[in-house]
Design a protein around this motif. Structure first.
Motif, short mmCIF file in Angstrom:
data_model
loop_
_atom_site.label_atom_id
_atom_site.label_comp_id
_atom_site.label_asym_id
_atom_site.label_seq_id
_atom_site.Cartn_x
_atom_site.Cartn_y
_atom_site.Cartn_z
N UNK A 270 0.83 -1.21 0.00
CA UNK A 270 0.00 0.00 0.00
C UNK A 270 0.87 1.25 0.00
N UNK A 271 1.94 1.22 0.77
CA UNK A 271 2.84 2.35 0.79
C UNK A 271 3.57 2.55 -0.52
N UNK A 272 3.75 1.48 -1.30
CA UNK A 272 4.41 1.58 -2.60
C UNK A 272 3.46 2.01 -3.70
N UNK A 273 2.20 2.33 -3.34
CA UNK A 273 1.25 2.82 -4.34
C UNK A 273 0.37 1.77 -4.96
N UNK A 274 0.39 0.55 -4.43
CA UNK A 274 -0.47 -0.50 -4.99
C UNK A 274 -1.91 -0.28 -4.53
N UNK A 275 -2.83 -0.54 -5.41
CA UNK A 275 -4.25 -0.39 -5.10
C UNK A 275 -4.74 -1.64 -4.37
N UNK A 276 -5.47 -1.44 -3.26
CA UNK A 276 -5.93 -2.59 -2.48
C UNK A 276 -6.95 -3.42 -3.26
N UNK A 277 -7.74 -2.76 -4.09
CA UNK A 277 -8.70 -3.50 -4.92
C UNK A 277 -8.00 -4.40 -5.90
N UNK A 278 -6.94 -3.89 -6.54
CA UNK A 278 -6.17 -4.72 -7.48
C UNK A 278 -5.47 -5.86 -6.74
N UNK A 331 -14.98 -14.90 0.64
CA UNK A 331 -14.63 -13.76 1.48
C UNK A 331 -13.99 -12.65 0.65
N UNK A 332 -13.07 -13.01 -0.23
CA UNK A 332 -12.38 -12.00 -1.05
C UNK A 332 -13.36 -11.37 -2.05
N UNK A 333 -14.18 -12.20 -2.68
CA UNK A 333 -15.12 -11.67 -3.66
C UNK A 333 -16.12 -10.71 -3.01
N UNK A 334 -16.58 -11.05 -1.82
CA UNK A 334 -17.52 -10.19 -1.12
C UNK A 334 -16.86 -8.85 -0.74
N UNK A 335 -15.62 -8.90 -0.32
CA UNK A 335 -14.92 -7.67 0.03
C UNK A 335 -14.69 -6.79 -1.19
N UNK A 336 -14.30 -7.39 -2.31
CA UNK A 336 -14.07 -6.62 -3.53
C UNK A 336 -15.37 -5.96 -4.01
N UNK A 337 -16.48 -6.69 -3.90
CA UNK A 337 -17.76 -6.13 -4.33
C UNK A 337 -18.19 -4.96 -3.47
#
Length: 577
Positions: A270-278, A331-337
């Motif tokens: 996250x600090x390196x600029x990566x998007x949490x959604x990606x 769990x991951x799919x629900x969070x992304x949605x």
């Protein structure tokens, strides 16, 4: 003026179209033989060539010097259609022209013969956006069109097009372009444009494009602005992605249950600029590959997204059970949605990681199923769970006197309807009052046929391994859930809830338990199941001194509540390896 790559390198002939040979070959033959339909319907996902093929077909039917069904792109008709100066070929966007008035105007204009070309062609993009009234207005002219008229309809949502429209068109389904074909086209375009693109970078862009050539060219155009040779690292930095190495490392930390390391990895990315959604999408793609590899190890190889070597996939897939991967993917799919509606995307992503690392925090049915599957796997592998049972009461010799004193409050109350009475042993009545022998003192020990024994149950459960299914054996081998008491020829399994009763009270399970108990005792034993706590043994193990069942039946609980309670008890199990 700079022109985007996807516009500059749009195919101009059918032969230039990549990955849709089953469609372009048919259209070429129809154009060469003059066997053209009055209406076509192109369907498929975005960026697969629907509008491109529609434009090529509109030039091919009007070309003055066609070449094997392809337009020459040199004659006045081809150049006029391509630059938009010939108004007889018109491209419409149904998303912005979806009213019935626009379709009626188009219908009234279509009856006139073309002025500069042989056929008047209308290309209607995103045709599913038309209203019901607009479809009805279009239906009549599609049914009886003039000889000089051709309609080419394109849509990404075929199910929204009325059946009356589809039945009047020749339908062509455009498929997703294979990553290998996209990578080859990207390498060719990069070479022509003087862009340094490695094979690894082209393969990564092809996977990210998800079958769309336009998306792949747009991504290449975005990465070309970084300057220099475009490899995997440059693509990941330009698009804000974590990469396969980081995603694989994060999956290893999840498999090891190392929450702290997983959160540190996310914080660093996250600090390196990566998007949490990606990042979550990459984690979802890897979880999907692992799930497919476990459920379809042979035929599922072609379904994998790629990007991970066989050794990495084998190592990661061995760290998870199928139920665990299903729970993680949900769990991951629900969070992304839900990220689009989140007030703090980073917090939601971190909460998702915490739940992935510790399955006990997921209270859903999928989470409980994953935890039970883990316990069953450990038991099947020979790992025996040990629970900390309460210390047993000290056992006194049988000859010790039994206190028959009862509390005053217990003497005053009447017995409850559900409470079984205390066993009373009677001697045979004398023949007559005169001949009655002196009364013998009441024995504190009942006959041998009525003795209660709990000593057989530990040996019985140990011998049941392999004779009952592992799912039911998990409950039978847990003293906090099931305890057995042998009273004469009756073996009673005392269980803690109705859910456990349904699990161990199956006829096949009871038959196996009764058969094994009969072989151990040398007599026929009948096995039953009761809900409640087992009766406490009198010192010496002779007879019960407290009611065997509860005063009232337990309240009905929802099955999910029972599963959650069961999962909480499994979390307290100490695994001894």
């Amino acid at each position: 003026m700079y022109q985007a790559l996807y516009r500059k390198w749009r195919p101009r002939t059918f032969d230039d179209v990549v990955g849709q040979g089953h469609i372009t070959d048919t259209l070429k033959r129809q154009a060469a033989a003059g066997r053209l339909s009055h209406a076509y319907l192109f369907t498929g996902t975005r960026g697969t060539g629907k509008t491109t093929c529609a434009k090529i077909l509109s030039r091919a039917v009007n070309c003055e010097h066609p070449v094997d069904g392809n337009p020459c792109n040199q004659c006045p008709s081809c150049r006029g259609i391509e630059d938009g100066s010939i108004l007889d070929v018109l491209e419409l966007d149904a998303a912005s022209n979806n009213g019935v008035d626009q379709v009626r105007a188009l219908r009234d204009e279509a009856v006139y013969t073309p002025a500069a070309v042989k056929k008047r062609v209308y290309i209607v993009d995103e045709v599913h956006m038309l209203s019901t009234a607009a479809f009805n207005a279009l239906l009549k002219i599609l049914e009886e069109p003039p000889a000089h008229l051709m309609f080419i309809l394109a849509t990404t949502e075929l199910h929204k097009v009325p059946a009356t429209i589809k039945s009047r068109c020749q339908q062509f389904a455009f498929k997703r372009i294979l990553p290998g074909d996209i990578a080859g086209r990207l390498s060719y375009v990069a070479e022509q444009e003087g862009i340094g693109l490695t094979q690894e970078g082209a393969a990564l862009l092809a996977r990210l494009a998800d079958g769309g050539m336009r998306d792949a060219l747009s991504l290449l155009d975005q990465c070309a602005g970084t300057g220099g040779t475009i490899g995997e690292g440059e693509v990941l930095d330009a698009l804000g992605l974590a990469g396969n190495l980081e995603t694989g490392r994060l999956m290893e930390q999840i498999g090891a249950g190392d929450t702290a390391a997983a959160l540190e990895t996310m914080a660093r990315l996250y600090g390196a600029g990566k998007d949490v959604g990606s990042l979550l999408n990459e984690l979802s793609a890897l979880t999907r590959d692992l799930l497919i590899r476990r459920t379809a190890p042979q035929g599922g190889a072609a379904l994998l997204n790629g990007g991970y070597d066989e050794n990495t996939l084998r190592r990661l897939s061995n760290a998870f059970q199928t139920q665990r991967l299903v729970q993680m993917l949900r769990q991951v799919q629900q969070t992304v949605a839900n990220l689009s509606r989140s007030g703090n995307r980073r917090t939601d992503a971190e909460l998702c990681l915490i739940r992935l690392c510790d399955a006990s925090l997921d209270e859903s049915a999928a989470g409980l199923n994953a935890r039970l599957a883990r316990v069953e796997e450990l038991l099947a592998g020979g790992v025996r769970p040990a629970v900390q049972s309460p210390p047993a009461a000290p056992v006194q010799p049988v000859s010790a006197p039994v206190s028959e004193e009862r509390p005053t409050w217990e003497e005053d109350r009447p017995p409850l309807p559900e409470e079984p009475g205390e066993p009373v042993w009677y001697d045979p009545p004398p023949a007559s009052p005169a001949a009655a022998p002196p009364a013998a003192p009441k024995s504190a020990v009942p006959p041998a046929s009525r003795l209660v024994s709990a000593d057989i149950w530990p040996d019985l459960t140990a011998a049941l391994r392999g004779k009952v299914p592992m799912g039911e054996y998990t409950f039978l081998n847990n003293p906090s859930m099931v305890q057995g008491r042998l009273e004469g020829d009756a073996l009673t399994l005392w269980v803690e809830s109705e859910f456990v009763k349904n699990m161990v009270g199956k006829p096949a399970v009871l038959e196996a338990v009764g058969t094994l108990a009969s072989s151990m005792t040398g007599r026929t034993v009948r096995c039953t199941v009761s809900v409640g706590k087992p009766p406490a043994l009198q010192p010496g193990g002779a007879e019960p001194v407290s009611p065997a069942t509860e005063s009232s039946a337990p309240a009905e609980h929802d099955k999910l509540d029972d599963l959650m309670a069961l999962g909480a008890q499994f979390d307290n199990i100490i695994i001894q390896e």
